[in-house]
Design a protein around this motif. Structure first.
Motif, PDB file in Angstrom:
ATOM      1  N   LYS A 121     -16.398  46.687  39.300  1.00 50.42           N
ATOM      2  CA  LYS A 121     -15.300  46.775  38.328  1.00 50.42           C
ATOM      3  C   LYS A 121     -15.781  46.743  36.884  1.00 50.42           C
ATOM      4  N   ASP A 122     -16.771  45.899  36.570  1.00 56.47           N
ATOM      5  CA  ASP A 122     -17.233  45.793  35.190  1.00 56.47           C
ATOM      6  C   ASP A 122     -17.935  47.067  34.735  1.00 56.47           C
ATOM      7  N   SER A 123     -18.778  47.620  35.605  1.00 59.44           N
ATOM      8  CA  SER A 123     -19.474  48.846  35.217  1.00 59.44           C
ATOM      9  C   SER A 123     -18.514  50.028  35.168  1.00 59.44           C
ATOM     10  N   VAL A 124     -17.469  50.006  35.994  1.00 61.02           N
ATOM     11  CA  VAL A 124     -16.465  51.069  35.932  1.00 61.02           C
ATOM     12  C   VAL A 124     -15.717  51.012  34.600  1.00 61.02           C
ATOM     13  N   VAL A 125     -15.323  49.807  34.185  1.00 54.77           N
ATOM     14  CA  VAL A 125     -14.650  49.655  32.893  1.00 54.77           C
ATOM     15  C   VAL A 125     -15.584  50.083  31.763  1.00 54.77           C
ATOM     16  N   MET A 126     -16.858  49.719  31.857  1.00 57.04           N
ATOM     17  CA  MET A 126     -17.811  50.086  30.812  1.00 57.04           C
ATOM     18  C   MET A 126     -17.980  51.604  30.734  1.00 57.04           C
ATOM     19  N   ILE A 145     -20.328  61.956  27.521  1.00 56.10           N
ATOM     20  CA  ILE A 145     -21.171  60.766  27.382  1.00 56.10           C
ATOM     21  C   ILE A 145     -22.617  61.231  27.213  1.00 56.10           C
ATOM     22  N   PRO A 146     -23.288  60.841  26.125  1.00 55.24           N
ATOM     23  CA  PRO A 146     -24.603  61.420  25.798  1.00 55.24           C
ATOM     24  C   PRO A 146     -25.797  60.723  26.443  1.00 55.24           C
ATOM     25  N   PHE A 147     -25.571  59.954  27.486  1.00 56.06           N
ATOM     26  CA  PHE A 147     -26.692  59.294  28.160  1.00 56.06           C
ATOM     27  C   PHE A 147     -26.391  59.223  29.657  1.00 56.06           C
ATOM     28  N   PRO A 148     -27.428  59.063  30.474  1.00 52.57           N
ATOM     29  CA  PRO A 148     -27.218  58.994  31.922  1.00 52.57           C
ATOM     30  C   PRO A 148     -26.758  57.607  32.357  1.00 52.57           C
ATOM     31  N   VAL A 149     -26.389  57.500  33.619  1.00 53.88           N
ATOM     32  CA  VAL A 149     -26.094  56.201  34.222  1.00 53.88           C
ATOM     33  C   VAL A 149     -27.148  55.942  35.292  1.00 53.88           C
ATOM     34  N   MET A 150     -27.481  54.667  35.478  1.00 56.25           N
ATOM     35  CA  MET A 150     -28.494  54.300  36.464  1.00 56.25           C
ATOM     36  C   MET A 150     -27.939  53.259  37.427  1.00 56.25           C
ATOM     37  N   HIS A 151     -28.156  53.505  38.706  1.00 55.42           N
ATOM     38  CA  HIS A 151     -27.784  52.542  39.736  1.00 55.42           C
ATOM     39  C   HIS A 151     -29.053  52.035  40.401  1.00 55.42           C
ATOM     40  N   VAL A 152     -29.229  50.718  40.406  1.00 47.80           N
ATOM     41  CA  VAL A 152     -30.327  50.114  41.156  1.00 47.80           C
ATOM     42  C   VAL A 152     -29.801  49.871  42.569  1.00 47.80           C
ATOM     43  N   ASP A 153     -30.209  50.722  43.476  1.00 47.15           N
ATOM     44  CA  ASP A 153     -29.650  50.777  44.828  1.00 47.15           C
ATOM     45  C   ASP A 153     -30.489  49.927  45.776  1.00 47.15           C
ATOM     46  N   THR A 154     -29.877  48.877  46.326  1.00 47.35           N
ATOM     47  CA  THR A 154     -30.606  48.020  47.262  1.00 47.35           C
ATOM     48  C   THR A 154     -30.785  48.685  48.621  1.00 47.35           C
ATOM     49  N   GLY A 155     -29.974  49.692  48.913  1.00 48.84           N
ATOM     50  CA  GLY A 155     -29.982  50.281  50.251  1.00 48.84           C
ATOM     51  C   GLY A 155     -29.097  49.528  51.218  1.00 48.84           C
ATOM     52  N   HIS A 156     -28.572  48.381  50.772  1.00 45.66           N
ATOM     53  CA  HIS A 156     -27.670  47.571  51.589  1.00 45.66           C
ATOM     54  C   HIS A 156     -26.293  47.487  50.937  1.00 45.66           C
ATOM     55  N   GLY A 212     -22.962  45.467  32.242  1.00 40.24           N
ATOM     56  CA  GLY A 212     -21.582  45.003  32.273  1.00 40.24           C
ATOM     57  C   GLY A 212     -21.436  43.497  32.356  1.00 40.24           C
ATOM     58  N   ALA A 213     -22.490  42.752  32.013  1.00 34.57           N
ATOM     59  CA  ALA A 213     -22.430  41.291  32.108  1.00 34.57           C
ATOM     60  C   ALA A 213     -21.422  40.716  31.119  1.00 34.57           C
ATOM     61  N   ARG A 214     -20.784  39.613  31.543  1.00 35.61           N
ATOM     62  CA  ARG A 214     -19.836  38.900  30.697  1.00 35.61           C
ATOM     63  C   ARG A 214     -20.279  37.443  30.573  1.00 35.61           C
ATOM     64  N   ARG A 215     -19.994  36.830  29.445  1.00 28.49           N
ATOM     65  CA  ARG A 215     -20.450  35.461  29.209  1.00 28.49           C
ATOM     66  C   ARG A 215     -19.747  34.439  30.086  1.00 28.49           C
ATOM     67  N   ASP A 216     -18.580  34.769  30.619  1.00 22.78           N
ATOM     68  CA  ASP A 216     -17.857  33.793  31.433  1.00 22.78           C
ATOM     69  C   ASP A 216     -18.377  33.727  32.864  1.00 22.78           C
ATOM     70  N   GLU A 217     -19.287  34.621  33.243  1.00 22.64           N
ATOM     71  CA  GLU A 217     -19.742  34.690  34.629  1.00 22.64           C
ATOM     72  C   GLU A 217     -20.647  33.532  35.027  1.00 22.64           C
ATOM     73  N   ASP A 218     -21.527  33.125  34.105  1.00 24.88           N
ATOM     74  CA  ASP A 218     -22.574  32.182  34.466  1.00 24.88           C
ATOM     75  C   ASP A 218     -23.103  31.531  33.192  1.00 24.88           C
ATOM     76  N   LYS A 219     -23.672  30.334  33.330  1.00 27.47           N
ATOM     77  CA  LYS A 219     -24.212  29.638  32.159  1.00 27.47           C
ATOM     78  C   LYS A 219     -25.318  30.444  31.486  1.00 27.47           C
ATOM     79  N   ALA A 220     -26.135  31.130  32.288  1.00 29.41           N
ATOM     80  CA  ALA A 220     -27.195  31.951  31.703  1.00 29.41           C
ATOM     81  C   ALA A 220     -26.611  33.142  30.955  1.00 29.41           C
ATOM     82  N   ARG A 221     -25.537  33.723  31.494  1.00 28.73           N
ATOM     83  CA  ARG A 221     -24.879  34.828  30.804  1.00 28.73           C
ATOM     84  C   ARG A 221     -24.320  34.368  29.457  1.00 28.73           C
ATOM     85  N   ALA A 222     -23.859  33.123  29.404  1.00 25.43           N
ATOM     86  CA  ALA A 222     -23.251  32.613  28.172  1.00 25.43           C
ATOM     87  C   ALA A 222     -24.251  32.535  27.026  1.00 25.43           C
ATOM     88  N   LYS A 223     -25.545  32.511  27.342  1.00 30.27           N
ATOM     89  CA  LYS A 223     -26.574  32.458  26.304  1.00 30.27           C
ATOM     90  C   LYS A 223     -26.888  33.830  25.718  1.00 30.27           C
TER      91      LYS A 223
END
Length: 324
Positions: A61-66, A79-90, A156-167
């Motif tokens: 959802k976050d990357s879709v909104v972005m 959009i003048p740049f590509p998008v990249m997905h890091v695909d785990t395969g799972h 698409g990270a948000r500061r409310d997700e995690d303490k590390a994100r808040a930094k």
């Protein structure tokens, strides 16, 4: 475990309950407008200052909104740049189908950095057919950033997700090894951003930093943003493991002693199938999800991501290594 919650106000004298999400909220509308304007400003600023930006896109959802905001930022152009997905395969198959359809609709180039490729080339260890690959995404991400000489990556990270994100700052700088040092970041007074990087370094740009999960869902509801269907209530076969509902599948078979059963669920976040849990929910559209989120007191990562439960510093440890 999170279960369905009461989504209504006190019925009062009328005897009819008013859903929380149907309230007219002028302040919330104004906040969304300000968040949207700032996110578009950040996207345009980074695109103007950096030579080879890329947008990290998972189909969540976050990357879709972005991606939606990126399209608004450059309309009527592309959009003048590509998008990249890091695909785990799972990944969940429906998310991959949605990803491919959306990038085709938006007319952007998709770059896939595969964890399986990294395993095959011996760059990361193989966790086995049912082991989580979520923590292996860092190496393929940094490998593709270096290979393609990307000097900025929108996340698409948000500061409310995690303490590390808040930094995190809106522009988060990474050294030549892709590592993050929270004590060595640039000030962003008055929302003035310095996007300069030395050769070999890059930055991560987070246009959604100041958004909350509630903001994301309100934006999705108001703007009718399409998401993978798994974000809404559906029937799915699951097992209960460590207090989470995990979908059964080739990468998540029931363990010894576990009983698979069908449940009505939705997903709050999307990731590797082996570590992403569902929540019980009757919400069939964005407004219904919004009503649930208004009463939730735990973040989506804390509730449904097993990879963030290794330790209190799990996210920060991975970010220091170069994770999203």
């Amino acid at each position: 475990m999170i279960s369905a919650i009461d989504l209504t106000h006190d019925a009062g004298q009328s005897g009819r309950a008013e859903p929380l999400h149907r309230r007219h909220d002028r302040a919330a509308d104004q906040r969304l407008a300000e968040l949207e304007a700032h996110a578009i400003f950040v996207i345009r600023e980074v695109a103007a200052e950096c030579e080879r930006p890329v947008l990290l896109f998972s189909g969540g959802k976050d990357s879709v909104v972005m991606l939606h905001l990126a399209r608004l930022a450059f309309e009527p152009g592309v959009i003048p740049f590509p998008v990249m997905h890091v695909d785990t395969g799972h990944n969940f198959p429906e998310v991959i189908e949605f990803r491919d359809a959306l990038v085709a609709e938006f007319g952007v180039r998709l770059v896939v950095a595969g964890v399986q490729d990294a395993i095959d080339q011996g760059r990361v260890p193989d966790p086995g057919p049912t082991g989580s690959r979520n923590r292996l995404q860092t190496e393929p991400l940094l490998h593709e950033i270096n290979r393609s000489s990307f000097d900025a990556a929108f996340g698409g990270a948000r500061r409310d997700e995690d303490k590390a994100r808040a930094k995190e700052r809106v522009l988060s700088f990474r050294d030549a090894f892709g590592q993050w040092d929270p004590k060595n970041q640039r000030p962003e007074l008055w929302r003035l951003y310095n996007a300069r990087v030395r050769p070999g370094e890059h930055l991560r740009a987070f246009p959604l930093s100041d958004w909350t999960e509630l903001d994301i869902w309100r934006y999705i509801a108001v703007n009718d943003v399409d998401l993978p269907a798994m974000y809404y209530s559906h029937r799915r076969e699951v097992v209960e493991r460590d207090g989470m509902l995990l979908a059964t599948g080739p990468f998540t078979p029931p363990a010894a002693g576990e009983l698979a059963f069908e449940e009505t669920v939705r997903y709050r976040t999307v990731g590797d199938m082996t570590c992403t849990g569902a929540v019980r929910s009757p919400a069939t559209d964005a407004w219904g999800v919004l009503a649930e989120i208004e009463q939730s007191r735990i973040t989506e990562r804390g509730a449904t991501r097993a990879d963030d439960r290794f330790s209190e510093a799990a996210m920060e440890d991975r970010k220091r290594e170069g994770y999203f």
